[in-house]
Design an enzyme around this catalytic site. Structure first.
Site, PDB file in Angstrom:
ATOM      1  N   TYR A 149       0.800  -1.240   0.000  1.00  0.00           N
ATOM      2  CA  TYR A 149       0.000   0.000   0.000  1.00  0.00           C
ATOM      3  C   TYR A 149       0.827   1.281   0.000  1.00  0.00           C
ATOM      4  O   TYR A 149       0.611   2.178  -0.796  1.00  0.00           O
ATOM      5  CB  TYR A 149      -0.902   0.040   1.250  1.00  0.00           C
ATOM      6  CG  TYR A 149      -2.194  -0.715   1.097  1.00  0.00           C
ATOM      7  CD1 TYR A 149      -2.365  -1.651   0.091  1.00  0.00           C
ATOM      8  CD2 TYR A 149      -3.252  -0.490   1.969  1.00  0.00           C
ATOM      9  CE1 TYR A 149      -3.549  -2.351  -0.037  1.00  0.00           C
ATOM     10  CE2 TYR A 149      -4.444  -1.185   1.847  1.00  0.00           C
ATOM     11  CZ  TYR A 149      -4.576  -2.113   0.847  1.00  0.00           C
ATOM     12  OH  TYR A 149      -5.752  -2.801   0.730  1.00  0.00           O
ATOM     13  N   HIS A 204     -16.831  -5.381   1.688  1.00  0.00           N
ATOM     14  CA  HIS A 204     -17.779  -5.734   0.627  1.00  0.00           C
ATOM     15  C   HIS A 204     -19.169  -6.066   1.175  1.00  0.00           C
ATOM     16  O   HIS A 204     -20.140  -6.041   0.442  1.00  0.00           O
ATOM     17  CB  HIS A 204     -17.225  -6.833  -0.289  1.00  0.00           C
ATOM     18  CG  HIS A 204     -17.302  -8.225   0.258  1.00  0.00           C
ATOM     19  ND1 HIS A 204     -16.419  -8.712   1.182  1.00  0.00           N
ATOM     20  CD2 HIS A 204     -18.151  -9.244  -0.001  1.00  0.00           C
ATOM     21  CE1 HIS A 204     -16.729  -9.964   1.465  1.00  0.00           C
ATOM     22  NE2 HIS A 204     -17.780 -10.325   0.761  1.00  0.00           N
ATOM     23  N   LYS A 208     -23.520  -5.602  -0.014  1.00  0.00           N
ATOM     24  CA  LYS A 208     -24.539  -6.671  -0.135  1.00  0.00           C
ATOM     25  C   LYS A 208     -25.906  -6.012   0.003  1.00  0.00           C
ATOM     26  O   LYS A 208     -26.118  -5.207   0.919  1.00  0.00           O
ATOM     27  CB  LYS A 208     -24.337  -7.722   0.952  1.00  0.00           C
ATOM     28  CG  LYS A 208     -23.050  -8.492   0.719  1.00  0.00           C
ATOM     29  CD  LYS A 208     -23.093  -9.843   1.382  1.00  0.00           C
ATOM     30  CE  LYS A 208     -21.786 -10.567   1.101  1.00  0.00           C
ATOM     31  NZ  LYS A 208     -21.917 -11.743   0.298  1.00  0.00           N
ATOM     32  N   HIS A 267     -17.011  -7.266   8.590  1.00  0.00           N
ATOM     33  CA  HIS A 267     -18.336  -7.507   8.007  1.00  0.00           C
ATOM     34  C   HIS A 267     -19.456  -7.579   9.052  1.00  0.00           C
ATOM     35  O   HIS A 267     -20.477  -6.911   8.938  1.00  0.00           O
ATOM     36  CB  HIS A 267     -18.363  -8.825   7.219  1.00  0.00           C
ATOM     37  CG  HIS A 267     -17.255  -8.967   6.216  1.00  0.00           C
ATOM     38  ND1 HIS A 267     -16.714  -7.899   5.553  1.00  0.00           N
ATOM     39  CD2 HIS A 267     -16.598 -10.063   5.738  1.00  0.00           C
ATOM     40  CE1 HIS A 267     -15.779  -8.324   4.724  1.00  0.00           C
ATOM     41  NE2 HIS A 267     -15.683  -9.635   4.822  1.00  0.00           N
ATOM     42  N   LYS A 360     -15.470 -21.325   9.489  1.00  0.00           N
ATOM     43  CA  LYS A 360     -15.170 -22.068   8.258  1.00  0.00           C
ATOM     44  C   LYS A 360     -15.489 -23.532   8.537  1.00  0.00           C
ATOM     45  O   LYS A 360     -15.498 -23.958   9.701  1.00  0.00           O
ATOM     46  CB  LYS A 360     -13.679 -21.958   7.922  1.00  0.00           C
ATOM     47  CG  LYS A 360     -13.184 -20.528   7.711  1.00  0.00           C
ATOM     48  CD  LYS A 360     -13.353 -20.101   6.285  1.00  0.00           C
ATOM     49  CE  LYS A 360     -12.803 -18.700   6.065  1.00  0.00           C
ATOM     50  NZ  LYS A 360     -13.414 -18.032   4.913  1.00  0.00           N
TER      51      LYS A 360
END
Ligand code: BG6
Length: 790
Positions: A149, A204, A208, A267, A360
């Protein structure tokens, strides 16, 4: 080379044919153009942007960039572009034409040096000059690992900024640090190159459709939600992301981050914030939303070790060992599953549990945010009748369904016994309620169900918002740091926490079910066969060591266990004292160590006789009580506002009299001493809680202090070597009249003084703490392992 010339010619030609319509030109530079994210989502999102905006006035060029040399890079990138698909609602002919244009407007650049960036900027300028186009702005999408970055940011800032009058938007992908400190550092570096309004940090999930609709839904349904969106009506809030995939192929990333950093910190927290923040008057004003979100972060209780349950799927360690080329006996302490209990002390949400869960290798892929309401009805009808229609006895819930799972589409569901929601007809349509599907224990026909008129991928939504400059869809620096500030203490405290191993998929059965117990979370099933316990060699087989320190009893443990022991001992002392005299006089110190003790007392000690407790201050800083540096302020925020101590039993030190602070003539010290004499029998507190400074000070009695180390049992004004300098304090002789004195010492920073004090005798002028020796009471040391063992 010929390929490149041909490509450039096509590029200019394509631009020429569009130039006439342009109100300005936008160059999109995608850094990491051949990487995974670009392949899966970003190019498709850019193509969608082009399809949506081609006739709206701006012209575009798309510049894919990577470190790969020109020819192979170009080849790789165009392989991806050729596979771009047409959305089902787009006429195939139009789409094919647009795709052809899009490909012609796209170019690959190798960007590996400062010169490359300068050359790119010159190319853009020359092209626009040649076509007579005005530059509207440049978008730089960083789809690169975060270590790259700073370097890229420096190059863009120094040689790729658009000319004055055109905007710059840089888009950054997570991870944005791995804890508060690293996030602050990265943010500070980026702030050196870009202004806040130029940075678009992507989460992200904010793209949604179901997440993006939470605030508009709350806004458009205020009439229904205003009376019920609070602790009196809401039973609990759940934000969940279950995944079937595991971390294989990604362990080099995952090993450093784990599930909390990977999805809970960002999120799931963002979705939770949309649900619990106070609703701004205007939900599309980014600044208002941000301010309300920040207030919500402030209302959250700090997380403790027992706020979380953690697991790891069985194959993870060997996957990590293999991919990271570690030794055969490699042990990973990275959680792949977490459930976390969050609470807020806001008036709206106090007492309502917020559960965040992700993992997961679970049994299904599904994500949702669910608000479950309390059921206040009692239904006298028999079950068959009760289940017919939309009885008030059925569960009431609102679900923002992110996608996948049984519905396999984003959706908003509202129980029919709540209300028929207002939904924007142009973007959400009512779905046919099928009763063969069950969602959260109820047939789908029990809900009003809405799904998007046009389903859109999160990245397309976000790319469109970048184009429109809608900053409310992105994470600002303040937002990011507030979130890391909230999560970092938990991440620090669980690094030694045992993980529950789980086999993965449906075989997990009930292994990962958890429940709320004594203010925290615990797995519902008792310890199963296998546990991964990285601290098994530590003294964790006994919770607290009992022994002697400076000839007095010593209790030692890891800090959280120590605090819980201390809090229980305090409660026991309080109960005993109330039984004996009807009252409990407790004098508390300030500083940072007691904060977690205060929080623990506030949350876990419902048997504490607060009604009969008098709270006194051991010492105070000469600042107004409303100042955040005030000891009383901290005591109030972390304890007093959460427990029911009668107002007239609370005794702050009178440091602020006659609109001035700690002036001798105002006789604040005398006033306090008089109060003590009037209320506390024999001026002997039932319990005094002390701490120790790295210089050996205790209360506000510092080495070589002129007042308070000897003489009368009184209250004194003192001077601290650190700011704020002026202090008020109980004197040592007054402290030593107490029935019990507990000294709390926490953290590595206190190791040196702890060691030193173990060797010295009674020398209060050098180390005031060494003068603590209750004349007829008991002294107990509570020292954590870090302070004791270093
Ligand atoms: C990413 C995480 O941010 O989100 C992944 O790094 C996770 O580990 C993914 O799988 C989940 O996103 P989605 O859109 O598939 O729910």
């Amino acid at each position: 080379m010929l390929g490149r010339v041909l490509c450039a010619a096509l590029f200019v030609g394509a631009l020429q044919s569009l130039a006439k319509a342009s109100q300005g030109h936008i160059s999109v530079v995608l850094l990491g153009a051949t990487g995974d994210l670009a392949k899966k989502y970003l190019w498709q999102g850019l193509f969608q942007l082009y399809m949506d905006q081609v006739s709206n006035g701006h012209s575009f060029t798309f510049h894919g960039a990577a470190l790969t040399a020109q020819e192979p890079g170009e080849r790789l990138m165009f392989e991806v572009l050729k596979k771009l698909s047409c959305p089902p609602d787009e006429a195939p002919n139009r789409c094919a034409v647009l795709k052809d244009q899009f490909l012609k407007l796209s170019q690959y650049h190798q960007l590996s040096s400062a010169e490359n960036y300068t050359a790119l900027s010159r190319e853009i300028e020359a092209l626009l000059r040649q076509e007579g186009l005005k530059e509207a702005g440049r978008i730089f999408y960083f789809s690169v690992p975060p270590f790259a970055y700073t370097e890229i940011a420096r190059h863009i800032n120094s040689s790729c900024r658009p000319p004055p009058g055109a905007w710059l938007r840089v888009v950054l992908e997570k991870p944005f640090g791995h804890d508060l400190e690293s996030a602050q550092q990265l943010a500070a570096e980026l702030t050196g190159f870009f202004r806040e309004e130029e940075m678009y940090r992507v989460d992200h999930y904010l793209g949604k459709q179901a997440v993006a609709h939470i605030l508009p839904f709350r806004d458009q349904n205020r009439q229904f939600l205003d009376p019920i969106w609070n602790r009196h009506h809401v039973e609990r809030v759940e934000v969940v992301l279950k995944e079937t995939v595991d971390a294989k192929g990604r362990t080099s990333f995952y090993e450093q981050y784990g599930v909390i950093r990977d999805v809970l910190q960002n999120h799931l927290t963002e979705a939770l914030m949309f649900l619990i923040m106070e609703l701004p008057a205007n939900v599309s004003r980014a600044e208002e939303v941000l301010q309300h979100k920040l207030q919500s972060f402030q209302s959250l209780w700090g997380l403790e070790k027992n706020s979380a349950v953690l697991g790891q799927y069985q194959a993870y360690a060997s996957q990590a060992q293999e991919e990271l080329q570690q030794a055969q006996d490699y042990v990973s302490t990275t959680p792949t599953f977490a459930g976390v209990l969050i609470r807020s002390d806001s008036l709206r949400w106090e007492g309502v549990p917020f559960l965040l869960t992700s993992g997961k290798a679970l049994d299904e892929r599904v994500g949702y945010a669910r608000v479950l309401f309390k059921n206040r009805a009692y239904c006298t009808q028999s079950e068959t009748l009760r289940d017919a229609g939309h009885s008030q006895c059925k569960a009431k819930q609102i679900i923002f369904y992110f996608g996948h799972g049984a519905l396999n589409t984003p959706a908003v569901l509202v129980s029919r016994n709540l209300f028929r929601p207002v939904m924007p007809k142009d973007s959400w349509k009512e779905a046919v309620a099928r009763s063969d599907l069950h969602i959260f224990g109820q047939p789908l026909s029990d809900y009003y169900v809405y799904s998007p008129v046009k389903e859109r991928d999160a990245y397309s939504v976000l790319i469109s918002n970048i184009y429109h400059g809608r900053k409310d869809f992105f994470i600002t620096t303040e937002n990011l740091l507030a979130s890391w500030g909230f999560w970092t203490p938990l991440l620090d405290s669980i690094s030694h926490q045992p993980l529950r191993l789980y086999p993965g998929g449906v075989e997990n059965q009930h292994l990962l079910d958890f429940e709320m117990v004594s203010g925290g979370l615990a797995f519902t099933l008792a310890e199963p066969a296998e546990l991964l316990n990285p601290t098994r060699h530590m003294p964790s087989d006994y919770k607290a060591i009992q022994s002697k320190y400076r000839q007095s009893p010593l209790v030692s443990a890891w800090s959280e266990d120590l605090i819980s022991q201390l809090a229980s001992d305090m409660e026991e002392a309080a109960v005993r004292s109330v039984a004996r005299s009807g009252q409990f006089h407790l004098a508390l110190s300030g500083g940072s160590s007691p904060v977690i003790l205060f929080q623990r007392l506030a949350r876990h000690h419902y048997g504490f006789p607060w009604k009969h407790t008098h709270i006194w201050l051991v010492d105070e800083r000469c600042v107004p009580l409303t100042d955040s540096e005030s000891n009383f302020f901290s005591l109030h925020s972390h304890l007093l506002q959460s427990v029911r101590v009668p107002y007239f039993n609370i005794h702050p030190m009178p440091v602020h009299l006659n609109r001035r602070l700690c002036v001798e003539e105002d006789r604040g010290t005398e006033l306090y001493a008089k109060d003590i004499v009037a209320l506390v029998a024999n001026a002997s507190f039932d319990l005094v809680l002390l701490g120790v400074g790295t210089d050996g000070h205790t209360a506000s009695l510092f080495p070589r202090s002129e007042n308070g180390l000897e003489g009368a049992p009184t209250v004194v004004l003192t001077e601290s070597p650190v700011k704020p300098h002026q202090r008020m304090s109980l004197s040592l002789p007054l402290i030593n009249r107490a029935r019990q004195v507990f000294v709390l010492v926490l953290g590595k920073g206190k190791h040196d003084i702890t060691t030193l004090l173990s060797r010295v005798g009674h020398e209060p002028t050098k180390w005031p703490i060494s003068g603590v020796s209750p004349s007829s009471g008991q002294l107990v040391w509570y020292v954590d392992y870090e302070a004791l063992l270093g």
